[in-house]
Design an enzyme around this catalytic site. Structure first.
Site, PDB file in Angstrom:
ATOM      1  N   ARG A  46     -29.630  23.706  45.328  1.00 17.12           N
ATOM      2  CA  ARG A  46     -30.231  24.635  46.294  1.00 17.12           C
ATOM      3  C   ARG A  46     -31.690  24.314  46.592  1.00 17.12           C
ATOM      4  O   ARG A  46     -32.178  24.590  47.680  1.00 17.12           O
ATOM      5  CB  ARG A  46     -30.117  26.068  45.751  1.00 17.12           C
ATOM      6  CG  ARG A  46     -28.704  26.599  45.900  1.00 17.12           C
ATOM      7  CD  ARG A  46     -28.589  28.000  45.390  1.00 17.12           C
ATOM      8  NE  ARG A  46     -28.750  28.049  43.941  1.00 17.12           N
ATOM      9  CZ  ARG A  46     -28.021  28.818  43.131  1.00 17.12           C
ATOM     10  NH1 ARG A  46     -27.096  29.612  43.626  1.00 17.12           N
ATOM     11  NH2 ARG A  46     -28.206  28.804  41.847  1.00 17.12           N
ATOM     12  N   LYS A 147     -19.179  22.662  30.397  1.00 16.90           N
ATOM     13  CA  LYS A 147     -18.888  23.914  29.729  1.00 16.90           C
ATOM     14  C   LYS A 147     -19.862  24.974  30.217  1.00 16.90           C
ATOM     15  O   LYS A 147     -20.903  24.600  30.740  1.00 16.90           O
ATOM     16  CB  LYS A 147     -18.915  23.752  28.218  1.00 16.90           C
ATOM     17  CG  LYS A 147     -20.310  23.681  27.586  1.00 16.90           C
ATOM     18  CD  LYS A 147     -20.216  23.683  26.094  1.00 16.90           C
ATOM     19  CE  LYS A 147     -20.222  25.082  25.525  1.00 16.90           C
ATOM     20  NZ  LYS A 147     -21.496  25.547  24.997  1.00 16.90           N
ATOM     21  N   ASP A 176     -16.646  18.294  26.676  1.00 17.96           N
ATOM     22  CA  ASP A 176     -17.167  18.895  25.456  1.00 17.96           C
ATOM     23  C   ASP A 176     -18.033  17.801  24.849  1.00 17.96           C
ATOM     24  O   ASP A 176     -17.514  16.793  24.361  1.00 17.96           O
ATOM     25  CB  ASP A 176     -16.035  19.260  24.488  1.00 17.96           C
ATOM     26  CG  ASP A 176     -16.594  19.968  23.269  1.00 17.96           C
ATOM     27  OD1 ASP A 176     -17.598  19.494  22.729  1.00 17.96           O
ATOM     28  OD2 ASP A 176     -16.036  20.996  22.880  1.00 17.96           O
ATOM     29  N   HIS A 177     -19.350  17.980  24.899  1.00 12.73           N
ATOM     30  CA  HIS A 177     -20.190  16.824  24.572  1.00 12.73           C
ATOM     31  C   HIS A 177     -20.051  16.402  23.101  1.00 12.73           C
ATOM     32  O   HIS A 177     -20.394  15.281  22.750  1.00 12.73           O
ATOM     33  CB  HIS A 177     -21.653  17.071  24.954  1.00 12.73           C
ATOM     34  CG  HIS A 177     -22.420  17.933  24.015  1.00 12.73           C
ATOM     35  ND1 HIS A 177     -22.361  19.296  24.031  1.00 12.73           N
ATOM     36  CD2 HIS A 177     -23.263  17.624  23.000  1.00 12.73           C
ATOM     37  CE1 HIS A 177     -23.140  19.785  23.085  1.00 12.73           C
ATOM     38  NE2 HIS A 177     -23.698  18.797  22.433  1.00 12.73           N
ATOM     39  N   LYS A 181     -19.989  12.300  20.884  1.00 12.44           N
ATOM     40  CA  LYS A 181     -20.854  11.880  19.772  1.00 12.44           C
ATOM     41  C   LYS A 181     -20.182  10.766  18.983  1.00 12.44           C
ATOM     42  O   LYS A 181     -19.007  10.863  18.629  1.00 12.44           O
ATOM     43  CB  LYS A 181     -21.147  13.071  18.831  1.00 12.44           C
ATOM     44  CG  LYS A 181     -22.070  14.117  19.442  1.00 12.44           C
ATOM     45  CD  LYS A 181     -22.363  15.212  18.434  1.00 12.44           C
ATOM     46  CE  LYS A 181     -23.035  16.407  19.089  1.00 12.44           C
ATOM     47  NZ  LYS A 181     -24.471  16.300  19.225  1.00 12.44           N
ATOM     48  N   GLU A 215     -28.045  25.466  13.406  1.00 12.35           N
ATOM     49  CA  GLU A 215     -29.183  25.116  14.260  1.00 12.35           C
ATOM     50  C   GLU A 215     -30.395  25.902  13.789  1.00 12.35           C
ATOM     51  O   GLU A 215     -30.280  27.088  13.476  1.00 12.35           O
ATOM     52  CB  GLU A 215     -28.887  25.471  15.709  1.00 12.35           C
ATOM     53  CG  GLU A 215     -27.731  24.676  16.269  1.00 12.35           C
ATOM     54  CD  GLU A 215     -27.497  24.991  17.736  1.00 12.35           C
ATOM     55  OE1 GLU A 215     -28.037  24.252  18.563  1.00 12.35           O
ATOM     56  OE2 GLU A 215     -26.816  25.976  18.030  1.00 12.35           O
ATOM     57  N   ASP A 234     -19.872  30.286  22.556  1.00 12.43           N
ATOM     58  CA  ASP A 234     -20.721  29.128  22.812  1.00 12.43           C
ATOM     59  C   ASP A 234     -20.297  27.905  22.000  1.00 12.43           C
ATOM     60  O   ASP A 234     -20.423  26.777  22.461  1.00 12.43           O
ATOM     61  CB  ASP A 234     -22.174  29.523  22.475  1.00 12.43           C
ATOM     62  CG  ASP A 234     -23.183  28.474  22.895  1.00 12.43           C
ATOM     63  OD1 ASP A 234     -23.061  27.959  24.017  1.00 12.43           O
ATOM     64  OD2 ASP A 234     -24.104  28.182  22.103  1.00 12.43           O
ATOM     65  N   HIS A 239     -16.820  23.027  20.624  1.00 16.34           N
ATOM     66  CA  HIS A 239     -17.317  22.029  19.668  1.00 16.34           C
ATOM     67  C   HIS A 239     -16.644  22.133  18.289  1.00 16.34           C
ATOM     68  O   HIS A 239     -16.220  21.139  17.712  1.00 16.34           O
ATOM     69  CB  HIS A 239     -18.823  22.181  19.483  1.00 16.34           C
ATOM     70  CG  HIS A 239     -19.577  22.215  20.765  1.00 16.34           C
ATOM     71  ND1 HIS A 239     -19.156  21.539  21.888  1.00 16.34           N
ATOM     72  CD2 HIS A 239     -20.732  22.840  21.123  1.00 16.34           C
ATOM     73  CE1 HIS A 239     -20.025  21.747  22.866  1.00 16.34           C
ATOM     74  NE2 HIS A 239     -20.981  22.541  22.441  1.00 16.34           N
ATOM     75  N   LYS A 339     -27.567  30.262  15.024  1.00 19.57           N
ATOM     76  CA  LYS A 339     -28.924  29.886  15.463  1.00 19.57           C
ATOM     77  C   LYS A 339     -29.906  30.409  14.415  1.00 19.57           C
ATOM     78  O   LYS A 339     -29.627  31.378  13.713  1.00 19.57           O
ATOM     79  CB  LYS A 339     -29.246  30.554  16.795  1.00 19.57           C
ATOM     80  CG  LYS A 339     -28.261  30.211  17.901  1.00 19.57           C
ATOM     81  CD  LYS A 339     -28.803  29.161  18.813  1.00 19.57           C
ATOM     82  CE  LYS A 339     -27.868  28.869  19.957  1.00 19.57           C
ATOM     83  NZ  LYS A 339     -27.854  27.450  20.341  1.00 19.57           N
TER      84      LYS A 339
HETATM   85  C1  BG6 Z   1     -24.248  23.598  23.464  1.00 15.38           C
HETATM   86  C2  BG6 Z   1     -24.507  25.061  23.214  1.00 15.38           C
HETATM   87  O1  BG6 Z   1     -22.982  23.423  24.018  1.00 15.38           O
HETATM   88  O2  BG6 Z   1     -24.322  22.905  22.234  1.00 15.38           O
HETATM   89  C3  BG6 Z   1     -25.870  25.250  22.588  1.00 15.38           C
HETATM   90  O3  BG6 Z   1     -24.440  25.780  24.432  1.00 15.38           O
HETATM   91  C4  BG6 Z   1     -25.999  24.400  21.343  1.00 15.38           C
HETATM   92  O4  BG6 Z   1     -26.127  26.617  22.301  1.00 15.38           O
HETATM   93  C5  BG6 Z   1     -25.587  22.956  21.612  1.00 15.38           C
HETATM   94  O5  BG6 Z   1     -27.348  24.442  20.929  1.00 15.38           O
HETATM   95  C6  BG6 Z   1     -25.509  22.157  20.339  1.00 15.38           C
HETATM   96  O6  BG6 Z   1     -25.348  20.809  20.647  1.00 15.38           O
HETATM   97  P1  BG6 Z   1     -25.942  19.686  19.708  1.00 15.38           P
HETATM   98  O7  BG6 Z   1     -25.499  18.414  20.343  1.00 15.38           O
HETATM   99  O8  BG6 Z   1     -27.437  19.866  19.707  1.00 15.38           O
HETATM  100  O9  BG6 Z   1     -25.361  19.918  18.361  1.00 15.38           O
END
Ligand code: BG6
Length: 488
Positions: A46, A147, A176-177, A181, A215, A234, A239, A339
């Site tokens: 945008r 996501k 899903d990142h 990894k 985290e 989340d 994950h 967190k």
């Molecule tokens: C994201 C979440 O998908 O993954 C975040 O939305 C989280 O809240 C993050 O911090 C964690 O990813 P990584 O790669 O830092 O473990």
């Protein structure tokens, strides 16, 4: 495998994901010569910008890398189109830009759409793409969806159905990142590239499994999203379940995308969703109050920016669940994420059963610990096997000794997850992306917990101080089974 010519169209290109993840990943791919010569990126968002603004903005955000040949190569392949998501006029403009670039650069109608926007506009975008006919071209068209993929079972099913009106399943890449990894992919190699683990990988030898994703950061500037999502949504259906399925799945018949995803799906289907009356004894939720992390005073979750001052959103969750199949019956899987925990660490711990018969004198026997395999996903990525050894000397004392391997020993930097995932989407490999049925199976497990919580707001939030390992109920969850959390 050489990539085909293609145009990557990124929706939400003025946003955070583009700056933090996608642009650096593209640059790294360019540096390694992995992108095709005939390649372009068309950003859509945008924000009012022209091509040149778009390029300079990205250049500023990729500060760490000095301007290089690779950046110059990529820079001239970056284009921008301004518009509103899904709006007819904007989609027409996009279509024009896209066709022009495609024609000029001979990209053969291969288009990879990437939804890097907030999820609220996914529907409009998919409809916009379909209505303007952008889902069809003379080449292939694929779509990557970031996501969160839905926020419960119903919304995930809705999104799947909507996507299928424009794309077939083999063209949909749900990110899903965690799957990108390096250490997560290594789980497959560890399990199926070695013979020594597999015979032990079952209920006869494994006492229990723990998965911790801790985290130390709070919610930062993401309060608006997070306060609606919470830790369970989340992290767990995506994950954490990805880690769980790779640990628990049967050997796939091949590494083909569907062969791997079939096996992951079977694990999720083997987890029986909890009945409402089972939830409180198997799931713990928490929210952090003010505290100290790494020596720094930090505010309570409710005082974070964009968070409701009376929020009952959880920032911590611990779950005890069972994979009900021949291999895992009776072996608890404990999952924990939160967190503002004391440190950032993602680990899978596989604790084996104690020795069946104690040969050693009682004082030594008390020192014996069961074997423990730790798969450290991040940081200090590595694999550590705890074995019991004799203490040197005349007596018969024992101690635990680690047999360890750390990726850092290899001296090769670990690529970011997005490099791998972008490359795989560009080459059309879906192995590391979630299939529709997998996503839905994950939500089927998590949704009853969400519903139960909606009906019973937490009475005691905040219930852990920032900088601690979560509420005491999380420890009690394991203590009741005579166990304790191993990641500290
Ligand atoms: C994201 C979440 O998908 O993954 C975040 O939305 C989280 O809240 C993050 O911090 C964690 O990813 P990584 O790669 O830092 O473990």
């Amino acid at each position: 495998m050489e990539l085909q010519p293609q145009l990557l169209v990124i929706f939400g290109a003025s946003g955070d994901l583009m700056k933090r993840k996608l642009a650096p990943a593209l640059l790294r791919l360019a540096e390694q010569g992995l992108l095709p010569e005939k390649f372009a990126v068309l950003g859509f968002a945008r924000t009012q910008m022209n091509d040149e603004d778009f390029r300079s903005n990205l250049e500023d955000s990729i500060k760490t890398t000095p301007k290089s040949d690779a950046w110059n190569w990529l820079r001239e392949r970056l284009f921008y189109c301004q518009g509103n998501y899904g709006d007819c006029e904007s989609m027409k403009r996009l279509q024009e830009c896209l066709r022009q670039i495609d024609g000029r650069m001979k990209l053969e109608g291969n288009w990879l759409f990437y939804l890097a926007t907030p999820p609220e506009v996914f529907d409009d975008l998919v409809i916009g793409i379909r209505e303007s006919g952008l889902n069809k071209s003379q080449g292939w068209v694929r779509i990557v969806v970031e996501k969160p993929f839905g926020n419960d079972l119903e919304s995930a099913q809705h999104l799947n159905r909507l996507l299928w009106t424009a794309f077939d399943e083999h063209s949909i890449y749900r990110i899903d990142h965690y799957l990108g990894k390096e250490t997560v992919q290594n789980l497959l190699v560890l399990r199926f590239g070695n013979t020594i683990f597999e015979p032990l990988w079952n209920r006869r030898y494994v006492d229990h499994v723990q998965i911790t994703v801790a985290e130390s950061d709070g919610v930062g500037t993401r309060g608006r999203y997070y306060d609606l999502a919470g830790a369970l949504r989340d992290m767990v259906p995506n994950h954490m379940f990805q880690l769980l399925t790779l640990i628990a799945m049967e050997p796939p018949i091949s590494l083909d995308a569907d062969a791997v995803r079939d096996e992951k799906l079977r694990v999720l289907k083997s987890i029986k969703p909890l009945e409402p009356e089972e939830i409180d004894e198997n799931v713990v939720r928490g929210q952090y109050g003010a505290g100290e992390v790494n020596g720094q005073a930090v505010p309570a979750y409710r005082n974070e920016p964009y968070v409701n001052r009376e929020s009952s959103t959880e920032t911590f969750v611990a779950i005890r669940l069972f994979v009900r199949n021949w291999r895992w019956e009776g072996v608890p899987f404990y999952l924990r994420t939160g967190k503002r925990l004391p440190k950032r660490v993602t680990e899978v711990q596989i604790q084996f059963r104690p020795v069946p018969h104690l040969l050693f004198p009682p004082e030594t026997a008390g020192q014996l610990k069961p074997n423990l395999l730790t798969l450290r996903i991040q940081p200090d990525e590595g694999i550590i096997l705890r074995v019991e050894t004799k203490v040197i000397g005349m007596g018969m004392q024992v101690r635990s000794t680690p047999l360890d391997f750390y990726y850092s020993q290899l001296g090769t930097p670990i690529p970011d997850a997005y490099e791998r995932l972008l490359l795989d989407a560009m080459r059309g490999d879906q192995t590391l992306f979630m299939r529709a049925d997998e996503v839905e199976a994950a939500w089927r497990i998590v949704t009853p917990i969400l519903r139960h919580w909606e009906n019973s707001p937490p009475p005691n939030f905040p219930n852990y101080s920032a900088g601690t390992w979560g509420p005491k109920e999380a420890d009690e969850l394991l203590e009741r089974d005579g166990r304790k959390w191993l990641t500290q």
